[in-house]
Design a protein around this motif. Structure first.
Motif, PDB file in Angstrom:
ATOM      1  N   ASP A 234      -4.769  -5.474  -1.484  1.00  0.00           N
ATOM      2  CA  ASP A 234      -5.852  -6.063  -0.700  1.00  0.00           C
ATOM      3  C   ASP A 234      -7.010  -5.070  -0.598  1.00  0.00           C
ATOM      4  O   ASP A 234      -6.802  -3.865  -0.658  1.00  0.00           O
ATOM      5  CB  ASP A 234      -5.349  -6.384   0.708  1.00  0.00           C
ATOM      6  N   VAL A 235      -8.228  -5.590  -0.396  1.00  0.00           N
ATOM      7  CA  VAL A 235      -9.400  -4.691  -0.363  1.00  0.00           C
ATOM      8  C   VAL A 235      -9.268  -3.569   0.657  1.00  0.00           C
ATOM      9  O   VAL A 235      -9.685  -2.445   0.397  1.00  0.00           O
ATOM     10  CB  VAL A 235     -10.744  -5.412  -0.079  1.00  0.00           C
ATOM     11  N   THR A 236      -8.684  -3.871   1.805  1.00  0.00           N
ATOM     12  CA  THR A 236      -8.595  -2.835   2.839  1.00  0.00           C
ATOM     13  C   THR A 236      -7.669  -1.706   2.381  1.00  0.00           C
ATOM     14  O   THR A 236      -7.960  -0.534   2.583  1.00  0.00           O
ATOM     15  CB  THR A 236      -8.045  -3.421   4.142  1.00  0.00           C
ATOM     16  N   ILE A 237      -6.567  -2.073   1.709  1.00  0.00           N
ATOM     17  CA  ILE A 237      -5.623  -1.070   1.208  1.00  0.00           C
ATOM     18  C   ILE A 237      -6.215  -0.383  -0.016  1.00  0.00           C
ATOM     19  O   ILE A 237      -6.064   0.828  -0.206  1.00  0.00           O
ATOM     20  CB  ILE A 237      -4.278  -1.730   0.843  1.00  0.00           C
ATOM     21  N   GLN A 238      -6.937  -1.157  -0.839  1.00  0.00           N
ATOM     22  CA  GLN A 238      -7.602  -0.579  -2.009  1.00  0.00           C
ATOM     23  C   GLN A 238      -8.540   0.543  -1.591  1.00  0.00           C
ATOM     24  O   GLN A 238      -8.562   1.616  -2.205  1.00  0.00           O
ATOM     25  CB  GLN A 238      -8.388  -1.679  -2.720  1.00  0.00           C
ATOM     26  N   ALA A 239      -9.299   0.304  -0.525  1.00  0.00           N
ATOM     27  CA  ALA A 239     -10.240   1.321  -0.053  1.00  0.00           C
ATOM     28  C   ALA A 239      -9.481   2.584   0.360  1.00  0.00           C
ATOM     29  O   ALA A 239      -9.920   3.706   0.072  1.00  0.00           O
ATOM     30  CB  ALA A 239     -11.048   0.770   1.120  1.00  0.00           C
ATOM     31  N   GLN A 240      -8.322   2.416   1.004  1.00  0.00           N
ATOM     32  CA  GLN A 240      -7.522   3.590   1.396  1.00  0.00           C
ATOM     33  C   GLN A 240      -7.042   4.366   0.167  1.00  0.00           C
ATOM     34  O   GLN A 240      -7.100   5.591   0.129  1.00  0.00           O
ATOM     35  CB  GLN A 240      -6.285   3.161   2.201  1.00  0.00           C
TER      36      GLN A 240
ATOM     37  N   GLY B 157       0.820  -1.206   0.000  1.00  0.00           N
ATOM     38  CA  GLY B 157       0.000   0.000   0.000  1.00  0.00           C
ATOM     39  C   GLY B 157       0.854   1.257   0.000  1.00  0.00           C
ATOM     40  O   GLY B 157       0.538   2.246  -0.663  1.00  0.00           O
TER      41      GLY B 157
ATOM     42  N   ILE C  39      -8.336   4.390  -2.873  1.00  0.00           N
ATOM     43  CA  ILE C  39      -9.461   5.039  -3.547  1.00  0.00           C
ATOM     44  C   ILE C  39      -9.821   6.355  -2.840  1.00  0.00           C
ATOM     45  O   ILE C  39      -9.991   7.397  -3.482  1.00  0.00           O
ATOM     46  CB  ILE C  39     -10.676   4.088  -3.591  1.00  0.00           C
ATOM     47  N   ASP C  40      -9.915   6.305  -1.509  1.00  0.00           N
ATOM     48  CA  ASP C  40     -10.205   7.531  -0.751  1.00  0.00           C
ATOM     49  C   ASP C  40      -9.168   8.604  -1.050  1.00  0.00           C
ATOM     50  O   ASP C  40      -9.493   9.776  -1.281  1.00  0.00           O
ATOM     51  CB  ASP C  40     -10.188   7.240   0.762  1.00  0.00           C
TER      52      ASP C  40
END
Lengths: 330, 331
Positions: free
Chosen positions: A192-198, A164, A200-201
């Motif tokens: 990973d999805v959790t890092i992807q969300a970060q 990330g 994207i934000d």
């Protein structure tokens, strides 16, 4: 204000087995401060389209006749991208008005130079900052993208960064030259999805702050729904549908877009069947005649879809698709 | 409740780190005290971020990773195996009962073998057939079940698309008639339109051939649609396990909730859930004390830093390892 205008872009490649058409008559616009999502499966031509914006497709690429790419950064003269002929003129677009971030951040950084050296090097090439000012700006950018202890991180190598953090560093580097257009080619796919969300934000916040346009390439419709303002769907080198992200995802007009959505596992109904699109994507050397999707389309009409190419039809004022089923019979 | 096909008890997979700053004899615990039952005939999902130990668990069950502590039992109708102690002939027997489908259908198939030879190889290596005719019959049979065109058996893998290659990999894994299959990210490299097709194929094969699947995936929506049981892993441990509908409707562990809320919704107006995990997964070489998730947990308290939570049974048949799951459950 239109930042980027692509008209009738056609890209072919000269290969040993013949001429391969990767992008076929693609047209779209992108405004400053807008995120345009470019969606498609492998082989759809989305990366070739993006690389065309910087003429990065390699020596065997042929840009077809009437195709035109115009980049109009605020306060500068418009650039005719495909008109640039010499490598030394490319600096205006490559790393100047346009920055690009890639899927695999490990492969995009040099392993034997510190992250800081690489950030400073590109700033020294593209701006007239002094070494010290470039260093200060780089540290500031690293902090801005949420990397803590940026002064220490500046002197580290990329292998010392987590996945990330690498992607954040790449975004910091891409934005430090204040590009008018950012091309993001599957920037979250390896995360990973959790890092992807970060990430994207972070990208959404940066658009709001810097006001650049983003061409966001991905195969993931969920990521598009959460980031893009508008979306363009590609299949086999053709743009089959474009429109505001809400319109396209809620009322998909093209059978291919509908197929993609039906094949996607969704969390609001776990029992819904997953419906694959029948058949395989045809090889690059046997592109179907007529509508490129007709070989896999359940609604294809014999004698029409396999013969003629459908024209772009207006669904609503901001939503267009290329399919005979949408055309009003004459 | 059907009897478990695979029982994992207090499993540890440890790798020595050699001489490091952590001192001599330090170990990396890729799996630490993992217990799990995989019911016969289930499609068992294993999810978690990279580095959580999903692949290691799958490999340990196949005896392809070193088992340091604990026990794995495998009981199908015919045999009962103590997997950690398998060797020689018994290990060979286990190999035909427990098989693996890989992630990358481009790397998994030899470019110099025909599709027929690729699928036939396990039969030949394990000596399961006595004549070429028998081998051919078995190959054709499994190819048909995997919806491969029999005309294609004479071709080489380069002629095939990703979806067709994955069918070939599946046929190769199933030709020895295993009862247990580990599918490790088997659809991750495929386009969505093809992914749906392969998932449907795996489900129908499971029914027709009476298979038990361990389905390892980072994609929770895929797991939600395919699996009937799910275990969530974090840093080498299972933090929650439940029937699929229950897990997605009532996630009890804060990590499961965070994972679910991170999935990008197809609805552009979906309420942006506040539960963002900050930071990355810590290094398994130096895991946090107490509950391993406490460094990223939005509801962590002091107790979480010192005391490791125990697995608790919850209603609906699941288990969860969190000190405060009852109190932190959203209304």
């Amino acid at each position: 204000m239109t930042l980027l205008s692509v008209r009738d872009l056609t890209v072919q490649f000269q290969t040993d087995e013949g001429v391969v058409t990767a992008v076929d008559g693609v047209s779209f616009d992108l405004a400053a401060g807008e995120i345009l999502g470019l969606v498609g499966e492998s082989g759809s031509g989305k990366s070739v389209t993006a690389k065309s914006l910087m003429q990065l497709n390699g020596g065997n690429a042929i840009y077809g006749g009437p195709g035109k790419i115009t980049l109009s950064p605020r306060g500068q003269d418009p650039v005719d991208v495909l008109g640039l002929r010499r490598e030394r003129h490319m600096g205006v677009i490559r790393g100047g008005a346009i920055s690009m971030i890639f899927q695999e951040p490990m492969a995009s950084f040099a392993p034997a130079l510190t992250v800081g050296q690489q950030m400073v090097e590109q700033l020294r090439i593209h701006t007239d900052l002094s070494r010290r000012a470039a260093r200060d700006l780089s540290v500031e950018m690293l902090t801005r993208v949420g990397i803590s202890d940026a002064v220490k991180r500046f002197d580290q190598y990329v292998f010392e960064f987590s996945g990330g953090m690498r992607q954040r560093a790449m975004i910091a580097m891409a934005l430090s030259t204040k590009p008018a257009l950012l091309i993001a080619d599957e920037p979250t796919t390896a995360l990973d999805v959790t890092i992807q969300a970060q990430v994207i934000d972070l990208m959404k916040n940066l658009v709001a702050e810097f006001g650049m346009g983003i061409l966001f390439i991905t195969h993931d419709l969920g990521v598009i729904a959460q980031t893009a303002d508008r979306v363009a769907v590609m299949y086999l080198g053709k743009l089959v549908e474009t429109g505001a992200v809400r319109d396209v995802l809620r009322h998909p007009a093209h059978p291919y877009t509908r197929g993609l959505l039906a094949a996607l596992p969704q969390l609001d109904d776990l029992t819904a069947p997953l419906i694959p699109i029948p058949g395989d994507i045809p090889g690059p050397l046997d592109r179907p005649a007529g509508c490129v999707f007709h070989t896999r389309c359940a609604q294809a009409v014999k004698g029409i879809c396999g013969m003629t190419v459908p024209s772009v039809t207006q669904v609503t004022a901001t939503h267009h698709a290329s399919c005979f089923a949408l055309e009003v019979p004459a | 409740m059907t009897a478990p096909l695979v029982q994992v008890r207090a499993l540890g997979v440890h790798y020595p780190l050699g001489r490091t700053v952590l001192g001599r004899g330090a170990v990396l615990k890729a799996l630490d005290n993992v217990s799990l039952d995989i019911p016969k005939g289930s499609f068992f999902g294993l999810v978690g971020e990279s580095g959580s130990g999903k692949t290691t668990l799958g490999r340990a069950i196949l005896k392809a990773a070193p088992i340091s502590t604990g026990e794995i039992r495998f009981d199908d109708e015919e045999v009962s195996h103590d997997v950690a102690r398998l060797r020689g002939r018994a290990l060979k027997d286990y190999r035909k009962r427990a098989q693996l489908i890989f992630q990358d259908p481009y790397a998994a198939l030899s470019p110099r073998m025909t599709v027929r030879d690729i699928i036939a190889e396990p039969l030949e290596v394990m000596g399961l057939t006595s004549s070429r005719m028998e081998t051919d019959a078995r190959v054709r049979d499994i190819a048909r079940k995997c919806r491969l065109n029999l005309e294609h058996l004479r071709r080489y893998p380069h002629a095939f698309s990703g979806g067709q290659r994955q069918r070939i990999s599946i046929a190769r894994a199933l030709v020895s008639t295993p009862s247990f299959v580990v599918a490790d990210e088997s659809v991750a490299a495929l386009d969505v339109s093809i992914q749906a097709d392969i998932l449907n194929l795996l489900k129908s094969l499971q029914r027709d051939l009476d298979l038990t699947f361990l389905f390892i995936s980072h994609d929770l929506s895929v797991v939600a649609h395919t699996c009937d049981q799910v275990a969530v892993m974090y840093l080498g441990q299972i933090v929650e396990q439940a029937p699929v509908a229950d897990l997605f409707a009532r996630p009890r562990h804060p990590y499961t909730r965070a994972l679910l809320s991170a999935i990008p919704s197809l609805d552009p107006d979906a309420a942006r859930t506040a539960q963002r995990l900050t930071g990355d997964i810590p290094s398994p070489a130096d895991p946090p004390s107490g509950c391993r998730f406490h460094t990223r947990c939005p509801v962590a308290r002091d107790r979480c830093k010192t005391e490791e939570p125990k697995m608790e049974d919850v209603s609906g048949g699941g288990t969860v390892a969190c000190h405060f799951w009852k109190e932190t459950l959203p209304a």
